[in-house]
Design a protein around this motif. Structure first.
Motif, PDB file in Angstrom:
ATOM      1  N   PRO A   1      34.420  37.358  50.730  1.00 52.91           N
ATOM      2  CA  PRO A   1      34.887  37.379  49.350  1.00 52.91           C
ATOM      3  C   PRO A   1      36.022  36.749  49.246  1.00 52.91           C
ATOM      4  CG  PRO A   1      35.083  39.679  50.164  1.00 52.91           C
ATOM      5  CD  PRO A   1      34.236  38.627  51.411  1.00 52.91           C
ATOM      6  N   PHE A   2      36.345  36.053  48.128  1.00 53.77           N
ATOM      7  CA  PHE A   2      37.659  35.468  47.704  1.00 53.77           C
ATOM      8  C   PHE A   2      37.848  35.838  46.244  1.00 53.77           C
ATOM      9  CE2 PHE A   2      35.354  31.665  46.625  1.00 53.77           C
ATOM     10  CZ  PHE A   2      36.168  31.251  45.598  1.00 53.77           C
ATOM     11  N   VAL A   3      38.993  36.016  45.872  1.00 54.02           N
ATOM     12  CA  VAL A   3      39.401  36.206  44.355  1.00 54.02           C
ATOM     13  C   VAL A   3      39.594  34.976  43.454  1.00 54.02           C
ATOM     14  CG1 VAL A   3      41.173  37.068  42.773  1.00 54.02           C
ATOM     15  CG2 VAL A   3      40.402  38.539  44.510  1.00 54.02           C
ATOM     16  N   THR A   4      38.961  34.485  42.551  1.00 52.73           N
ATOM     17  CA  THR A   4      38.976  32.933  41.895  1.00 52.73           C
ATOM     18  C   THR A   4      40.134  33.152  41.017  1.00 52.73           C
ATOM     19  OG1 THR A   4      37.526  34.003  40.048  1.00 52.73           O
ATOM     20  CG2 THR A   4      36.380  33.164  41.992  1.00 52.73           C
ATOM     21  N   TYR A   5      40.382  32.081  40.582  1.00 49.00           N
ATOM     22  CA  TYR A   5      41.494  31.764  39.535  1.00 49.00           C
ATOM     23  C   TYR A   5      41.111  32.515  38.217  1.00 49.00           C
ATOM     24  CZ  TYR A   5      44.829  29.332  36.465  1.00 49.00           C
ATOM     25  OH  TYR A   5      45.525  28.956  35.556  1.00 49.00           O
ATOM     26  N   LYS A   6      39.905  32.555  37.928  1.00 47.25           N
ATOM     27  CA  LYS A   6      39.564  33.024  36.690  1.00 47.25           C
ATOM     28  C   LYS A   6      39.719  34.540  36.700  1.00 47.25           C
ATOM     29  CE  LYS A   6      35.740  32.842  33.337  1.00 47.25           C
ATOM     30  NZ  LYS A   6      35.537  34.374  32.844  1.00 47.25           N
ATOM     31  N   GLN A   7      39.509  35.306  37.777  1.00 44.03           N
ATOM     32  CA  GLN A   7      39.614  36.606  37.788  1.00 44.03           C
ATOM     33  C   GLN A   7      40.969  37.076  37.509  1.00 44.03           C
ATOM     34  OE1 GLN A   7      37.512  36.982  41.990  1.00 44.03           O
ATOM     35  NE2 GLN A   7      37.245  39.106  41.139  1.00 44.03           N
TER      36      GLN A   7
ATOM     37  N   PHE B   1      43.259  35.143  35.949  1.00 43.19           N
ATOM     38  CA  PHE B   1      43.635  34.830  34.521  1.00 43.19           C
ATOM     39  C   PHE B   1      43.036  35.793  33.585  1.00 43.19           C
ATOM     40  CE2 PHE B   1      43.134  32.331  30.539  1.00 43.19           C
ATOM     41  CZ  PHE B   1      44.654  31.706  30.453  1.00 43.19           C
ATOM     42  N   ASP B   2      42.068  36.187  33.955  1.00 43.81           N
ATOM     43  CA  ASP B   2      41.186  36.949  32.535  1.00 43.81           C
ATOM     44  C   ASP B   2      41.295  38.627  32.872  1.00 43.81           C
ATOM     45  OD1 ASP B   2      40.079  34.556  32.048  1.00 43.81           O
ATOM     46  OD2 ASP B   2      37.949  35.056  32.551  1.00 43.81           O
ATOM     47  N   ASN B   3      41.785  39.094  33.808  1.00 39.07           N
ATOM     48  CA  ASN B   3      41.844  40.739  34.046  1.00 39.07           C
ATOM     49  C   ASN B   3      43.185  40.931  34.701  1.00 39.07           C
ATOM     50  OD1 ASN B   3      38.770  41.002  33.365  1.00 39.07           O
ATOM     51  ND2 ASN B   3      38.681  39.493  35.032  1.00 39.07           N
TER      52      ASN B   3
ATOM     53  N   TYR C   1      36.172  43.484  42.612  1.00 42.41           N
ATOM     54  CA  TYR C   1      35.621  42.978  43.720  1.00 42.41           C
ATOM     55  C   TYR C   1      34.222  42.562  43.657  1.00 42.41           C
ATOM     56  CZ  TYR C   1      39.893  44.946  46.149  1.00 42.41           C
ATOM     57  OH  TYR C   1      41.250  45.237  46.284  1.00 42.41           O
ATOM     58  N   ARG C   2      33.599  42.812  42.604  1.00 41.83           N
ATOM     59  CA  ARG C   2      32.227  42.709  42.370  1.00 41.83           C
ATOM     60  C   ARG C   2      32.124  41.059  41.555  1.00 41.83           C
ATOM     61  NH1 ARG C   2      30.398  47.208  38.698  1.00 41.83           N
ATOM     62  NH2 ARG C   2      32.413  46.908  37.804  1.00 41.83           N
ATOM     63  N   ASP C   3      33.259  40.629  41.181  1.00 49.01           N
ATOM     64  CA  ASP C   3      33.262  39.176  40.541  1.00 49.01           C
ATOM     65  C   ASP C   3      33.735  38.217  41.718  1.00 49.01           C
ATOM     66  OD1 ASP C   3      32.278  40.457  38.307  1.00 49.01           O
ATOM     67  OD2 ASP C   3      34.301  40.891  37.629  1.00 49.01           O
ATOM     68  N   CYS C   4      34.124  38.707  42.885  1.00 49.70           N
ATOM     69  CA  CYS C   4      34.671  37.576  43.715  1.00 49.70           C
ATOM     70  C   CYS C   4      33.623  36.421  44.086  1.00 49.70           C
ATOM     71  CB  CYS C   4      35.047  38.361  45.065  1.00 49.70           C
ATOM     72  SG  CYS C   4      36.468  39.231  44.907  1.00 49.70           S
TER      73      CYS C   4
ATOM     74  N   ALA D   1      48.984  37.623  35.761  1.00 47.19           N
ATOM     75  CA  ALA D   1      49.006  38.326  36.952  1.00 47.19           C
ATOM     76  C   ALA D   1      47.861  39.430  36.892  1.00 47.19           C
ATOM     77  CB  ALA D   1      50.193  39.168  36.811  1.00 47.19           C
ATOM     78  N   SER D   2      47.237  39.838  38.023  1.00 44.14           N
ATOM     79  CA  SER D   2      46.190  40.647  38.261  1.00 44.14           C
ATOM     80  C   SER D   2      46.595  41.338  39.515  1.00 44.14           C
ATOM     81  CB  SER D   2      44.928  39.878  38.290  1.00 44.14           C
ATOM     82  OG  SER D   2      43.830  40.866  38.421  1.00 44.14           O
ATOM     83  N   VAL D   3      46.051  42.826  39.549  1.00 39.76           N
ATOM     84  CA  VAL D   3      46.615  43.557  40.628  1.00 39.76           C
ATOM     85  C   VAL D   3      45.228  44.038  41.205  1.00 39.76           C
ATOM     86  CG1 VAL D   3      48.115  45.692  41.295  1.00 39.76           C
ATOM     87  CG2 VAL D   3      48.392  44.141  39.130  1.00 39.76           C
TER      88      VAL D   3
END
Length: 431
Positions: free
Chosen positions: A50-56, A58-60, A65-68, A102-104
């Motif tokens: 899994p990797f965290v996307t740019y959209k994740q 930017f949006d949240n 992790y389910r959206d990776c 930012a997202s944490v």
């Protein structure tokens, strides 16, 4: 960055009013930056870890992790993995107001998780000094957003440098006050989420009703009917029931902050609602033909769409008293009923998936898609013979529309309340 006006926010919880002041900290004192993925090609994505996307990011404000996405990581690679407490930032955007979002990571990843190459991470030195749940609000606070926007550089795309980012100064309270602020704001977020879920359920319920109260492809009657109506439905062409008035190409040189209100394609929304979006209103001082003046209770239809999925093509608007009088712009038509057809029943028909499929499948154009008066008039539909049944269906669906609008308004109020809290729970900058 200008100096902090005070190391205290405008509003503090009672138990902290006489407590210690917030401390000014450069971001470089809070943690180190960690880079995202490097050396990857398109063939590496789609499966793997899994990797965290740019959209994740930017949006949240919190990573789910389910959206990776997925990326192949090979044994000889030296890539950075993420951990709880990491604060992820976008390095660039199309506007300065959207850079540095930012997202944490508030939870521990269940497996090695990576970060896309268009973002970077701030890894706190001490999670008591800057707690994950507090970070999600600190890095969305007005003081941070104002500072980061001022750092954005570029012309067609805006970027921030890590050096300038690390040199920013923020005010941070002790861990107990961080917990209190995070608890307050996260409770409000949970309430917003609950109301948003209720909104989605209402929209889903209406979609189901639409499918059952209107005949589907190949059917001569709907699945559900009100018990007091027994007459068969009839197939007819829309041309037998309406006249269409085309809009006028008002010239941009007459656009103004005053004058007559125009309705343009930007007043039509992507949501299922059929009301006027006031956020993109234009006015004109140009002379006009009275036939292009629309009044409350006029039914309008959009004949053009810029979106790739043609979501807006064929969208209706029923003007309200609040909307007032508007001028009919090009690529929009006014639909005038000429027969025993209920206007609000027709409005709901224009919102059905079968009508949208017809308009989309017959549209012309490549980049900008268009429909036409002829396509609208040639549309075949099946309608109740009894006017009362039309009214009953329209009333049922309209009542749901009203519930959906009220739910949206409730969510908007909650967002405004949260925005107000964010402004007073964090210290402000000097102007």
């Amino acid at each position: 960055m200008s100096k902090v006006n005070a190391l205290l926010p405008e509003l503090r919880f009672p138990e902290f009013v006489l407590g210690e002041a917030w401390k000014s900290k450069k971001i470089s004192e809070l943690g180190d930056t960690i880079s995202g993925l490097t050396g990857k090609s398109g063939e590496d994505f789609g499966e793997g870890m899994p990797f965290v996307t740019y959209k994740q990011v930017f949006d949240n404000s919190v990573i789910d992790y389910r959206d990776c996405g997925r990326v192949k990581i090979y044994t000889n690679e030296n890539q950075n993995t993420l951990q709880r407490g990491d604060v992820l930032f976008t390095t660039s955007s199309e506007t300065p107001n959207e850079v540095g979002f930012a997202s944490v990571l508030v939870e521990v990843p269940k497996e090695p998780t990576y970060l896309n190459s268009f973002c970077f991470s701030l890894r706190p030195f001490n999670l008591d000094e800057i707690q994950p749940q507090f970070s999600r609000y600190l890095f969305h606070s007005p003081i941070y957003r104002k500072a980061i926007t001022a750092l954005a550089q570029g012309s067609t795309r805006y970027n921030i440098s890590k050096g300038a980012f690390l040199n920013l100064t923020l005010s941070v309270p002790n861990s107990a006050e961080q917990q209190k602020i995070a608890s307050c704001l996260s409770s409000l977020d949970e309430l917003i989420t609950a109301h948003s879920q209720k909104l989605e359920l209402l929209k889903y319920y209406k979609k189901g009703l639409m499918q059952n109260l209107f005949p589907q492809e190949g059917e001569k009657a709907p699945k559900y009917r009100f018990s007091e109506f027994v007459q068969e439905w009839k197939k007819t062409a829309l041309a037998e029931h309406v006249d269409l008035t085309s809009g006028y190409a008002f010239q941009s040189k007459f656009f103004s902050k005053q004058g007559k209100k125009l309705i343009t394609p930007k007043n039509f929304t992507k949501e299922g609602k059929a009301n006027f979006d006031k956020g993109n209103t234009k006015f004109t001082t140009e002379q006009f033909d009275p036939k292009h003046l629309c009044v409350p209770d006029d039914l309008l239809l959009l004949l053009t769409d810029l979106t790739p999925s043609c979501e807006l093509l064929g969208k209706p608007i029923l003007l309200t008293q609040e909307d007032g009088n508007v001028l009919l712009n090009q690529r929009i038509i006014k639909v005038t009923i000429t027969s025993n057809l209920d206007k609000r029943f027709l409005l709901q028909y224009f919102l059905t998936s079968q009508f949208h499929r017809r308009i989309k499948s017959t549209a012309s154009g490549s980049t900008v898609r268009h429909s036409s008066n002829k396509i609208i008039l040639d549309t075949q539909l099946i309608i109740p013979n009894e006017f009362g049944e039309q009214e009953k269906i329209a009333s049922c669906l309209s009542s749901l529309d009203n519930l959906i609008l009220a739910q949206r308004a409730k969510i908007e109020q909650l967002h405004l309340h949260k925005k107000g809290l964010m402004q007073v729970l964090f210290p402000k900058l000097n102007d």
